[in-house]
Design an enzyme around this catalytic site. Sequence first.
Site, PDB file in Angstrom:
ATOM      1  N   CYS A   2      -0.190 -19.247   3.592  1.00 52.56           N
ATOM      2  CA  CYS A   2      -0.752 -20.482   4.292  1.00 52.56           C
ATOM      3  C   CYS A   2      -0.168 -20.695   5.865  1.00 52.56           C
ATOM      4  O   CYS A   2       0.809 -19.923   6.343  1.00 52.56           O
ATOM      5  CB  CYS A   2      -0.335 -21.908   3.935  1.00 52.56           C
ATOM      6  SG  CYS A   2      -0.592 -22.012   2.121  1.00 52.56           S
ATOM      7  N   ARG A  27      -5.348 -14.566   8.654  1.00 53.45           N
ATOM      8  CA  ARG A  27      -4.468 -14.215   7.490  1.00 53.45           C
ATOM      9  C   ARG A  27      -5.546 -14.688   6.200  1.00 53.45           C
ATOM     10  O   ARG A  27      -5.317 -14.424   4.973  1.00 53.45           O
ATOM     11  CB  ARG A  27      -3.294 -15.181   7.466  1.00 53.45           C
ATOM     12  CG  ARG A  27      -2.488 -14.775   8.559  1.00 53.45           C
ATOM     13  CD  ARG A  27      -1.777 -16.249   8.825  1.00 53.45           C
ATOM     14  NE  ARG A  27      -1.057 -16.867   7.775  1.00 53.45           N
ATOM     15  CZ  ARG A  27       0.375 -16.760   7.805  1.00 53.45           C
ATOM     16  NH1 ARG A  27       0.931 -16.428   8.850  1.00 53.45           N
ATOM     17  NH2 ARG A  27       1.283 -17.192   6.799  1.00 53.45           N
ATOM     18  N   TRP A  74      -3.940 -21.117   1.792  1.00 53.91           N
ATOM     19  CA  TRP A  74      -4.381 -20.065   0.935  1.00 53.91           C
ATOM     20  C   TRP A  74      -3.700 -20.472  -0.534  1.00 53.91           C
ATOM     21  O   TRP A  74      -2.708 -20.314  -0.737  1.00 53.91           O
ATOM     22  CB  TRP A  74      -3.636 -18.601   1.453  1.00 53.91           C
ATOM     23  CG  TRP A  74      -3.606 -17.591   0.470  1.00 53.91           C
ATOM     24  CD1 TRP A  74      -2.714 -17.185  -0.508  1.00 53.91           C
ATOM     25  CD2 TRP A  74      -4.792 -16.562   0.536  1.00 53.91           C
ATOM     26  NE1 TRP A  74      -3.125 -16.170  -1.312  1.00 53.91           N
ATOM     27  CE2 TRP A  74      -4.321 -15.637  -0.687  1.00 53.91           C
ATOM     28  CE3 TRP A  74      -5.757 -16.212   1.183  1.00 53.91           C
ATOM     29  CZ2 TRP A  74      -5.166 -14.524  -1.205  1.00 53.91           C
ATOM     30  CZ3 TRP A  74      -6.476 -15.019   0.492  1.00 53.91           C
ATOM     31  CH2 TRP A  74      -6.283 -14.434  -0.475  1.00 53.91           C
ATOM     32  N   ASN A  98       4.159 -23.973   2.896  1.00 53.85           N
ATOM     33  CA  ASN A  98       3.653 -22.807   2.498  1.00 53.85           C
ATOM     34  C   ASN A  98       4.806 -22.084   1.553  1.00 53.85           C
ATOM     35  O   ASN A  98       6.124 -22.119   2.008  1.00 53.85           O
ATOM     36  CB  ASN A  98       3.543 -21.926   3.790  1.00 53.85           C
ATOM     37  CG  ASN A  98       3.472 -20.190   3.465  1.00 53.85           C
ATOM     38  OD1 ASN A  98       2.739 -19.970   2.511  1.00 53.85           O
ATOM     39  ND2 ASN A  98       3.619 -19.327   4.295  1.00 53.85           N
ATOM     40  N   GLY A  99       4.444 -21.704   0.593  1.00 53.77           N
ATOM     41  CA  GLY A  99       5.476 -21.250  -0.419  1.00 53.77           C
ATOM     42  C   GLY A  99       4.838 -21.775  -1.860  1.00 53.77           C
ATOM     43  O   GLY A  99       3.700 -21.966  -2.137  1.00 53.77           O
ATOM     44  N   GLU A 483      -4.403   7.126  -7.648  1.00 52.61           N
ATOM     45  CA  GLU A 483      -4.067   6.378  -6.468  1.00 52.61           C
ATOM     46  C   GLU A 483      -3.761   6.614  -5.146  1.00 52.61           C
ATOM     47  O   GLU A 483      -4.346   6.321  -4.243  1.00 52.61           O
ATOM     48  CB  GLU A 483      -3.410   5.131  -7.089  1.00 52.61           C
ATOM     49  CG  GLU A 483      -3.049   3.836  -5.972  1.00 52.61           C
ATOM     50  CD  GLU A 483      -4.405   3.284  -5.652  1.00 52.61           C
ATOM     51  OE1 GLU A 483      -5.311   3.523  -6.116  1.00 52.61           O
ATOM     52  OE2 GLU A 483      -4.205   2.562  -4.271  1.00 52.61           O
ATOM     53  N   LYS A 487      -5.688   6.428  -1.758  1.00 51.78           N
ATOM     54  CA  LYS A 487      -5.425   6.143  -0.576  1.00 51.78           C
ATOM     55  C   LYS A 487      -5.702   7.153   0.531  1.00 51.78           C
ATOM     56  O   LYS A 487      -6.181   6.742   1.586  1.00 51.78           O
ATOM     57  CB  LYS A 487      -4.080   5.741  -0.675  1.00 51.78           C
ATOM     58  CG  LYS A 487      -3.565   4.386  -1.498  1.00 51.78           C
ATOM     59  CD  LYS A 487      -3.591   3.213  -0.877  1.00 51.78           C
ATOM     60  CE  LYS A 487      -5.055   2.414  -0.960  1.00 51.78           C
ATOM     61  NZ  LYS A 487      -5.454   2.106  -2.223  1.00 51.78           N
ATOM     62  N   GLU A 490      -9.407   7.516   1.268  1.00 49.73           N
ATOM     63  CA  GLU A 490     -10.290   6.280   2.064  1.00 49.73           C
ATOM     64  C   GLU A 490      -9.846   6.006   3.634  1.00 49.73           C
ATOM     65  O   GLU A 490     -10.525   5.385   3.941  1.00 49.73           O
ATOM     66  CB  GLU A 490     -10.411   5.224   1.225  1.00 49.73           C
ATOM     67  CG  GLU A 490      -8.888   4.556   0.858  1.00 49.73           C
ATOM     68  CD  GLU A 490      -8.873   3.303   0.092  1.00 49.73           C
ATOM     69  OE1 GLU A 490      -9.904   2.687   0.138  1.00 49.73           O
ATOM     70  OE2 GLU A 490      -8.038   2.903  -0.548  1.00 49.73           O
ATOM     71  N   HIS A 506      -6.441  24.283 -16.765  1.00 48.71           N
ATOM     72  CA  HIS A 506      -7.740  24.280 -17.228  1.00 48.71           C
ATOM     73  C   HIS A 506      -8.795  24.521 -16.313  1.00 48.71           C
ATOM     74  O   HIS A 506      -9.782  24.080 -16.564  1.00 48.71           O
ATOM     75  CB  HIS A 506      -8.095  23.184 -18.221  1.00 48.71           C
ATOM     76  CG  HIS A 506      -6.926  23.091 -19.473  1.00 48.71           C
ATOM     77  ND1 HIS A 506      -6.915  24.222 -20.526  1.00 48.71           N
ATOM     78  CD2 HIS A 506      -5.803  22.457 -19.725  1.00 48.71           C
ATOM     79  CE1 HIS A 506      -5.809  23.690 -21.049  1.00 48.71           C
ATOM     80  NE2 HIS A 506      -5.183  22.803 -20.762  1.00 48.71           N
ATOM     81  N   LYS A 605     -13.915  -4.265   2.305  1.00 46.05           N
ATOM     82  CA  LYS A 605     -12.726  -4.992   1.666  1.00 46.05           C
ATOM     83  C   LYS A 605     -13.157  -5.407   0.165  1.00 46.05           C
ATOM     84  O   LYS A 605     -12.310  -5.439  -0.744  1.00 46.05           O
ATOM     85  CB  LYS A 605     -11.908  -6.102   2.309  1.00 46.05           C
ATOM     86  CG  LYS A 605     -10.990  -6.539   1.394  1.00 46.05           C
ATOM     87  CD  LYS A 605      -9.791  -5.612   1.515  1.00 46.05           C
ATOM     88  CE  LYS A 605      -8.623  -5.913   0.697  1.00 46.05           C
ATOM     89  NZ  LYS A 605      -7.836  -4.803   0.250  1.00 46.05           N
TER      90      LYS A 605
END
Length: 610
Positions: A2, A27, A74, A98-99, A483, A487, A490, A506, A605
Amino acid sequence: MCGIVGYIGRQPAAPIIFDSLKKLEYRGYDSAGMAILQQGDLIIHRAEGKLSQLIDKVGDQIPSGTIGIGHTRWATHGKPSEANAHPHRVGRVVLVHNGIVENYHSLKIKLNGGRLLSETDTEIICHAIQYELERGASSFLQAIRSALHTIEGTYALAILDANDPTRIYAAKRGSPMVVGLGKGENFIASDIPALLSHTRQVVFLEDDEMAVVSVDKISFLDDAGREIQKEVRSIEWSPQMAEKGGFKHFMEKEISEQPRAVEDTLRGRILKGSQTLDLHPLNEIFQRKDFSTFNRFYLVACGTSWHSAMAGRYLIEAIARVPVAVDTASEFRYREPFVDNKTLMLVISQSGETADTLACVQEAKKRGATILSICNVIESSIPRQCHATLYTHAGPEIGVASTKAFTTQLTVLLMLALYLGEKNGKLDRAYIQKAVDALSKLPHKMQEVLQKKDQVLAIAQRFKEFQDFYYIARGVHYPIALEGALKLKEISYIHAEGYSAGEMKHGPIALIEPGTPVVALAPKDRVCEKMISNIEEVQARGASVIAVATEGDLRFEKLCQDVLYVPETLWYITPILVSLPLQLLAYYLADLKGTDVDQPRNLAKSVTVE
Ligand code: AGP
């Protein structure tokens, strides 16, 4: 994550609070609010949605009071709504937070018989301070200090006493809090961007410190309430740099945030002392329908979340001995899968808005399946349509390339595997305790890996001209190889393929030429010997192997020119550590190429279209 701001001075506080909150909008948030003290009155405005909705709500009734606090939320506990927006008020206590309050369930019962006006954990902090006031605390400050000693978890707090317009109280534990020093005015913020247009002289609070901020005086207190001296720092960042916390890109910042993100995701779930796991959203599901009644368990996701789902299968099958099928959402929804009321489906999504994944949820629900989700955005579309959600607490992920969401997804999947293993009697207490102990050390081990980022940069500089990379691995690290390749693809637009190391012979090994970079994931586990053979196979064809291995495994000193080491831990935790150098390698190669790392071409996103 937040946004918090506070102002005390000689100017009207509201416009300054709005301006400062605007600087924190990047944010991500879902509601906003502010409180102003004005000639003995306390004025509070809150609104769901964007800051503009709060400003519209205030309209031309802008308070003239010169002390106030503001917040962009958030959501971590409780859906985005006006009732859950901050500031929260109980009696004369008004605050923004915030937390995460870990013990808010028990505090809720103790302080208020379980009745709260909101669904937030934050409100309980107001009750705790008010409780201390009613018990006769010697001062408002003492009431805050006593209350905070009963809070378990993290907080950055800006607090007002509705009866005292001469000071703002700031407190910090685990979430950032900065005090801005002005001339005849002072500021509080959760992040530097909120301050830069007013002052560059700041003081960073450390954990369990407080600040009592007045117009012309700021007192800093340690955990014992003793006044302390604090260093004043001068911030030279540009506003753009400040948004990224001094990092060049959001992706770099988010890679660095992963120890904290994993710690926040573990918080309240691995219960120290009792050495068990608390995934309470699942308890209710499995009380209603015993886990053993399900005869199919699907993991469904897209992109990076699909990679975590693939890794989750290895974890759940090996640890909980539960058979799992994994699919990309775009394939699952069109292949006529077997789904009925005996099906358990777990979907994974950072955004909670991915169209293909959401479509699978809707289709499976129609067929009577029980649907769980792992998601990073509270009350987004997917969690709202699932029977239960395990949230990752990674905070807003701004960079298009997913990093901290991925490692927190792996963390939740591991806890799920342990939870299911405990539930179906496959794991004894000793196994769980060993896992919980190792998980509690994970954030620190992640930090150790990230501290060696210069080694990754040096490797990236040597390989920056190559246009084809191969990532090979076995077992639970095979999805991590996929992955790592994603990364790189992209954000750098360099071709990269992840492959099961056992499959190279193979066909794909035909692509290996002298110098071809091959990233080989070979931590110390039951297939490490096999990986060493696979490394020798590709080296025999001239490949330049970049190995990721376990610290102290001297076999790699001679085997490969480039070795990136990760600390030793339990096999099922290692994939989280191994992911980090792969993220850094992709980031540095892309940055060296000069691509738009945070907003790569052709990508979004959140893919809300099919
Ligand atoms: C990951 O780096 C990509 N941005 C992309 O693959 C992403 O993981 C995928 O679109 C799924 O998104 P979700 O997790 O929000 O559902």
